[in-house]
Design a protein around this motif. Structure first.
Motif, PDB file in Angstrom:
ATOM      1  N   GLY A  97       0.818  -1.208   0.000  1.00  0.00           N
ATOM      2  CA  GLY A  97       0.000   0.000   0.000  1.00  0.00           C
ATOM      3  C   GLY A  97       0.850   1.256   0.000  1.00  0.00           C
ATOM      4  N   LEU A  98       1.895   1.265   0.811  1.00  0.00           N
ATOM      5  CA  LEU A  98       2.787   2.423   0.843  1.00  0.00           C
ATOM      6  C   LEU A  98       3.528   2.594  -0.477  1.00  0.00           C
ATOM      7  N   ILE A  99       3.935   1.495  -1.069  1.00  0.00           N
ATOM      8  CA  ILE A  99       4.615   1.555  -2.362  1.00  0.00           C
ATOM      9  C   ILE A  99       3.685   2.134  -3.422  1.00  0.00           C
ATOM     10  N   LEU A 100       2.426   1.710  -3.408  1.00  0.00           N
ATOM     11  CA  LEU A 100       1.462   2.236  -4.375  1.00  0.00           C
ATOM     12  C   LEU A 100       1.208   3.723  -4.162  1.00  0.00           C
ATOM     13  N   VAL A 101       1.147   4.170  -2.912  1.00  0.00           N
ATOM     14  CA  VAL A 101       0.966   5.589  -2.637  1.00  0.00           C
ATOM     15  C   VAL A 101       2.137   6.376  -3.213  1.00  0.00           C
ATOM     16  N   ILE A 102       3.360   5.912  -2.976  1.00  0.00           N
ATOM     17  CA  ILE A 102       4.541   6.599  -3.498  1.00  0.00           C
ATOM     18  C   ILE A 102       4.539   6.594  -5.023  1.00  0.00           C
ATOM     19  N   LYS A 103       4.221   5.442  -5.598  1.00  0.00           N
ATOM     20  CA  LYS A 103       4.224   5.317  -7.058  1.00  0.00           C
ATOM     21  C   LYS A 103       3.202   6.248  -7.696  1.00  0.00           C
ATOM     22  N   TYR A 104       1.969   6.243  -7.180  1.00  0.00           N
ATOM     23  CA  TYR A 104       0.926   7.093  -7.759  1.00  0.00           C
ATOM     24  C   TYR A 104       1.206   8.565  -7.514  1.00  0.00           C
ATOM     25  N   SER A 105       1.852   8.904  -6.401  1.00  0.00           N
ATOM     26  CA  SER A 105       2.201  10.291  -6.132  1.00  0.00           C
ATOM     27  C   SER A 105       3.279  10.774  -7.099  1.00  0.00           C
ATOM     28  N   GLN A 106       4.256   9.932  -7.379  1.00  0.00           N
ATOM     29  CA  GLN A 106       5.327  10.305  -8.306  1.00  0.00           C
ATOM     30  C   GLN A 106       4.825  10.446  -9.727  1.00  0.00           C
ATOM     31  N   LEU A 107       3.829   9.659 -10.102  1.00  0.00           N
ATOM     32  CA  LEU A 107       3.306   9.682 -11.466  1.00  0.00           C
ATOM     33  C   LEU A 107       2.114  10.623 -11.620  1.00  0.00           C
ATOM     34  N   ASP A 108       1.828  11.422 -10.584  1.00  0.00           N
ATOM     35  CA  ASP A 108       0.683  12.341 -10.595  1.00  0.00           C
ATOM     36  C   ASP A 108      -0.614  11.645 -10.970  1.00  0.00           C
ATOM     37  N   MET A 109      -0.851  10.491 -10.354  1.00  0.00           N
ATOM     38  CA  MET A 109      -2.071   9.717 -10.593  1.00  0.00           C
ATOM     39  C   MET A 109      -2.893   9.666  -9.302  1.00  0.00           C
ATOM     40  N   ALA A 110      -3.179  10.842  -8.765  1.00  0.00           N
ATOM     41  CA  ALA A 110      -3.884  10.923  -7.483  1.00  0.00           C
ATOM     42  C   ALA A 110      -5.277  10.286  -7.552  1.00  0.00           C
ATOM     43  N   GLY A 111      -5.843  10.199  -8.738  1.00  0.00           N
ATOM     44  CA  GLY A 111      -7.153   9.589  -8.890  1.00  0.00           C
ATOM     45  C   GLY A 111      -7.158   8.097  -8.600  1.00  0.00           C
ATOM     46  N   ASN A 112      -5.998   7.474  -8.638  1.00  0.00           N
ATOM     47  CA  ASN A 112      -5.894   6.034  -8.383  1.00  0.00           C
ATOM     48  C   ASN A 112      -5.520   5.704  -6.939  1.00  0.00           C
ATOM     49  N   LEU A 113      -5.499   6.699  -6.071  1.00  0.00           N
ATOM     50  CA  LEU A 113      -5.080   6.458  -4.691  1.00  0.00           C
ATOM     51  C   LEU A 113      -6.062   5.593  -3.901  1.00  0.00           C
ATOM     52  N   PHE A 114      -7.252   5.367  -4.435  1.00  0.00           N
ATOM     53  CA  PHE A 114      -8.180   4.511  -3.699  1.00  0.00           C
ATOM     54  C   PHE A 114      -7.719   3.054  -3.701  1.00  0.00           C
ATOM     55  N   TYR A 115      -6.874   2.652  -4.651  1.00  0.00           N
ATOM     56  CA  TYR A 115      -6.326   1.294  -4.646  1.00  0.00           C
ATOM     57  C   TYR A 115      -5.402   1.064  -3.443  1.00  0.00           C
ATOM     58  N   PRO A 116      -4.402   1.924  -3.222  1.00  0.00           N
ATOM     59  CA  PRO A 116      -3.577   1.695  -2.031  1.00  0.00           C
ATOM     60  C   PRO A 116      -4.347   1.870  -0.728  1.00  0.00           C
ATOM     61  N   VAL A 117      -5.329   2.765  -0.723  1.00  0.00           N
ATOM     62  CA  VAL A 117      -6.145   2.930   0.482  1.00  0.00           C
ATOM     63  C   VAL A 117      -6.906   1.638   0.763  1.00  0.00           C
ATOM     64  N   ALA A 118      -7.429   1.006  -0.283  1.00  0.00           N
ATOM     65  CA  ALA A 118      -8.134  -0.267  -0.112  1.00  0.00           C
ATOM     66  C   ALA A 118      -7.196  -1.354   0.404  1.00  0.00           C
ATOM     67  N   VAL A 119      -5.948  -1.353  -0.065  1.00  0.00           N
ATOM     68  CA  VAL A 119      -4.970  -2.341   0.398  1.00  0.00           C
ATOM     69  C   VAL A 119      -4.661  -2.126   1.880  1.00  0.00           C
ATOM     70  N   VAL A 120      -4.464  -0.881   2.274  1.00  0.00           N
ATOM     71  CA  VAL A 120      -4.157  -0.592   3.685  1.00  0.00           C
ATOM     72  C   VAL A 120      -5.371  -0.891   4.574  1.00  0.00           C
ATOM     73  N   ILE A 121      -6.570  -0.588   4.107  1.00  0.00           N
ATOM     74  CA  ILE A 121      -7.777  -0.922   4.878  1.00  0.00           C
ATOM     75  C   ILE A 121      -7.910  -2.438   5.012  1.00  0.00           C
ATOM     76  N   SER A 122      -7.604  -3.168   3.938  1.00  0.00           N
ATOM     77  CA  SER A 122      -7.646  -4.639   4.008  1.00  0.00           C
ATOM     78  C   SER A 122      -6.645  -5.171   5.024  1.00  0.00           C
ATOM     79  N   ALA A 123      -5.449  -4.592   5.031  1.00  0.00           N
ATOM     80  CA  ALA A 123      -4.444  -5.002   6.016  1.00  0.00           C
ATOM     81  C   ALA A 123      -4.922  -4.687   7.431  1.00  0.00           C
ATOM     82  N   SER A 124      -5.591  -3.555   7.592  1.00  0.00           N
ATOM     83  CA  SER A 124      -6.121  -3.189   8.911  1.00  0.00           C
ATOM     84  C   SER A 124      -7.196  -4.174   9.367  1.00  0.00           C
TER      85      SER A 124
END
Length: 155
Positions: free
Chosen positions: A106-133
């Motif tokens: 999830g953290l890797i996806l947040v960093i990756k999407y932030s670097q690529l200016d793909m903020a619209g896809n941040l719900f994927y890493p959020v879903a991964v972190v929520i699943s881990a929680s």
């Protein structure tokens, strides 16, 4: 007849344990390959290092699964602590590794999407972190429900 079933169970457990161990060693090899490749190319250094870390977490999870299968089904576990406590320990170790891998992903996806200016896809890493929680909460409930109650002395 019972001895035959025990023999078949031991052979099957050994086979699955060896298969998962082979997968674990293969993942370690892939991690080394991704790390070396990342060091040689420089353009994808961070991505290669993160990929090798992911491979190592998968290797660790499959290793834990292999050891757990071998101990539980081959009868090589700690017989004096009982089956429930052995399963409790094995599940805790395995699920802990999976939770760490999910949070890292999830953290890797947040960093990756932030670097690529793909903020619209941040719900994927959020879903991964929520699943881990949720998995962590489930593990806590499992540990709570399987804990050993202290023996009461009625004297």
């Amino acid at each position: 007849m019972l001895g035959e079933k025990k023999w078949i169970r031991k052979i099957t457990a050994s086979m699955f344990s060896v298969l998962f161990m082979i997968v674990s060693y293969s993942m370690v090899g892939m991690a080394i390959y991704h790390f070396v490749t990342a060091l040689q190319t420089d353009e994808q250094l961070v991505t290669g290092i993160i990929r090798s870390i992911n491979d190592l977490f998968i290797a660790l999870a499959t290793y834990e699964l292999s050891v757990g299968i071998f101990k539980e089904y081959r009868g090589q576990g700690d017989e004096d602590i009982g089956l429930i406590w052995s399963i409790r320990r094995t599940v805790t170790r395995f699920v802990s590794v999976v939770i760490i891998a999910l949070v890292l992903e999830g953290l890797i996806l947040v960093i990756k999407y932030s670097q690529l200016d793909m903020a619209g896809n941040l719900f994927y890493p959020v879903a991964v972190v929520i699943s881990a929680s949720l998995l962590l909460i489930s593990l806590a409930l499992f540990l709570h429900w399987t804990r050993q109650e202290p023996a009461k002395d009625n004297s």
